[in-house]
Design a protein around this motif. Structure first.
Motif, short mmCIF file in Angstrom:
data_model
loop_
_atom_site.label_atom_id
_atom_site.label_comp_id
_atom_site.label_asym_id
_atom_site.label_seq_id
_atom_site.Cartn_x
_atom_site.Cartn_y
_atom_site.Cartn_z
N SER A 202 0.81 -1.22 0.00
CA SER A 202 0.00 0.00 0.00
C SER A 202 0.85 1.27 0.00
N ARG A 203 2.12 1.14 0.36
CA ARG A 203 2.99 2.32 0.46
C ARG A 203 4.00 2.41 -0.68
N LEU A 204 3.82 1.58 -1.70
CA LEU A 204 4.66 1.69 -2.89
C LEU A 204 4.35 2.97 -3.65
N SER A 205 5.31 3.45 -4.40
CA SER A 205 5.08 4.63 -5.23
C SER A 205 4.17 4.26 -6.40
N ASP A 206 3.61 5.23 -7.05
CA ASP A 206 2.75 4.96 -8.21
C ASP A 206 3.52 4.22 -9.30
N GLU A 207 4.79 4.59 -9.48
CA GLU A 207 5.61 3.94 -10.51
C GLU A 207 5.86 2.48 -10.16
N GLU A 208 6.09 2.18 -8.86
CA GLU A 208 6.31 0.80 -8.41
C GLU A 208 5.03 -0.02 -8.56
N LYS A 209 3.89 0.59 -8.26
CA LYS A 209 2.62 -0.11 -8.40
C LYS A 209 2.32 -0.42 -9.86
N GLU A 210 2.65 0.52 -10.73
CA GLU A 210 2.38 0.36 -12.15
C GLU A 210 3.12 -0.84 -12.73
N ARG A 211 4.31 -1.11 -12.22
CA ARG A 211 5.11 -2.23 -12.72
C ARG A 211 4.57 -3.58 -12.27
N LEU B 159 12.85 -13.36 -12.76
CA LEU B 159 11.66 -12.78 -13.39
C LEU B 159 11.57 -11.28 -13.11
N GLN B 160 11.96 -10.87 -11.91
CA GLN B 160 11.96 -9.45 -11.57
C GLN B 160 12.87 -8.68 -12.53
N ALA B 161 14.08 -9.19 -12.73
CA ALA B 161 15.03 -8.53 -13.61
C ALA B 161 14.54 -8.51 -15.06
N GLU B 162 13.90 -9.59 -15.45
CA GLU B 162 13.43 -9.71 -16.84
C GLU B 162 12.21 -8.84 -17.12
N LYS B 163 11.27 -8.81 -16.18
CA LYS B 163 9.98 -8.15 -16.42
C LYS B 163 9.87 -6.77 -15.77
N GLY B 164 10.80 -6.44 -14.87
CA GLY B 164 10.74 -5.14 -14.22
C GLY B 164 9.74 -5.03 -13.09
#
Length: 410
Positions: free
Chosen positions: A61-70, A135-140
């Protein structure tokens, strides 16, 4: 320390209306067994079936909008998966969860139902973690660690606040340890508010890194092992959690598979609670007397999860019944004629035993021609009653043998 009481209090504010403040239940039977006032923190009744939603929601819930978008990704033995999937869905975020290939079907299905995309990879939690990083590194994706994250730890620490409020006289808190996020959060809250409270951690004998690491003074990776406590089958110490454990935990004990099974049975039989292996580990340590308590102690064991596969639960309950002498297997020979089985069953009924299953054995037992082997699974009141049933059948003229429980190598 990196996590402070204020972080836990802030997490509690964020979690208000999201999580269930689970009950602390006084347990009369456990109190008699250990000789001290005992309660259970029923976190198995939490949303998603375990404590994991606390940390996951506090983080996501406290992630930034950019982090949530990913979108978010996590690796899990099962419970973190459900917590992350639920927390992400509540925040309108896509989630991908990597679980071991042998993860319980109950946890896989529940994760999907909470909105997560499930990827099965590897045979252990640590292998799932490694693949999730790929997967994190590959997909962001944005990574949500199961335990080694300050906001995850702070979220789990809200349990400590609830324990103190319910039991202001608390002297000992018993918490299962996998990666250490749960006990790190609870210990931070409790030791800050009540420094004299003993914090006891519990691990499975099959996968235990804490005591070797404490002895070495640095993190030691545990040897892989099989355990019904899959939720705490974590081999690798956390970089954040291990220093907290070093500083705040008073003792760590290890429990066997049989002790965990007994604790699961105890919860079902005496508390009407369904608890998974990891969730029952703390109770197992108390029941097996591995934690020393005094008569004036007030003890609380955290039942941290209830997501157990129904088939496994059934097997555990049956096995404990066998160990308690409430299920017995008898083998007999009777004449292979009409009415012989009915006569045998009538004799069993006279003894007060209940017939669960009956098997006819001929060729495989090499039963004498004209006779048939009968194998009976019986339900009896207790071990003493089992002996009485055996004696009753012998007195009725039957040759009876009681089959053993087996001598299997672990």
């Amino acid at each position: 320390m990196t996590v402070k009481l204020s972080d836990i209090q802030e997490a509690r504010r964020i979690l208000t209306g999201i999580i269930t403040p689970t009950p602390v239940l006084f347990d009369d039977r456990l109190t008699r067994e250990i000789g001290a006032k005992a309660s259970l923190k029923a976190e198995c009744l939490q949303r998603s079936g375990s404590f994991k939603i606390r940390g996951a929601y506090n983080k996501i819930s406290r992630l930034s909008d950019e982090e949530k978008e990913r979108g978010v990704i996590a690796a899990s033995a099962g419970n973190h998966a459900q917590g992350v999937a639920m927390a992400a869905t509540l925040n309108g975020i896509k989630s991908t969860i990597v679980l071991p290939e042998n993860a319980p079907l109950t946890k896989i299905t529940a994760t999907k139902n909470f909105g997560g995309t499930v990827v099965l990879h590897g045979t252990t939690f640590d292998e799932a973690v490694a693949y999730s990083r790929e997967l994190q590194a590959e997909k962001g994706f944005t990574y949500v660690h199961a335990f080694d994250d300050e906001r995850i730890i702070a979220g789990q620490g809200t349990i400590g606040l609830e324990i103190i409020e319910s039991l202001p006289e608390i002297t000992t808190v018993v918490v299962p340890i996998g990666g250490g996020g749960l006990i790190s959060g609870i210990a931070t809250a409790i030791k800050t508010l009540k420094p004299d409270v003993r914090m006891i951690g519990v691990q499975s004998e099959a996968v235990s890194w804490v005591n070797p690491s404490l002895k070495a003074g640095h993190g030691i990776v545990a040897k892989p092992g099989q355990t019904i406590a899959d939720g705490i089958a974590v081999k690798t110490p956390g970089e954040l959690t291990f220093p907290i454990i070093q500083e705040l935990i008073d003792d760590v004990v290890e429990v066997s598979e049989e002790e965990i099974a007994r604790a699961i049975f105890f919860c079902v039989q005496n508390n009407r609670l369904v608890v998974e292996g990891a969730g029952a580990a703390g109770l197992a340590a108390l029941l097996s007397k591995k934690i020393k308590v005094k008569s004036d102690d007030t003890v609380c064991a955290v039942l941290c999860g209830g997501n157990i596969d129904a088939n496994l639960l059934s097997r555990i309950l049956e096995q404990v019944l066998v160990r308690q002498g409430r299920y017995i297997m008898l083998k007999l020979l009777v004449l292979d004629r009409p009415g012989m089985l009915a006569a045998l069953l009538n004799t069993v009924a006279e003894s007060g035993a209940n017939v669960i299953e009956v098997f006819h054995r001929r060729a495989m037992w090499l039963a004498p021609l004209g006779r048939v082997g009968i194998q009976m699974l019986l339900e009896v009141r207790d071990e003493q009653h089992g002996h009485e049933v055996h004696k009753h059948l012998q007195n009725a003229g039957y040759l009876v043998e009681r089959e053993g429980q087996g001598d299997w190598e672990e």
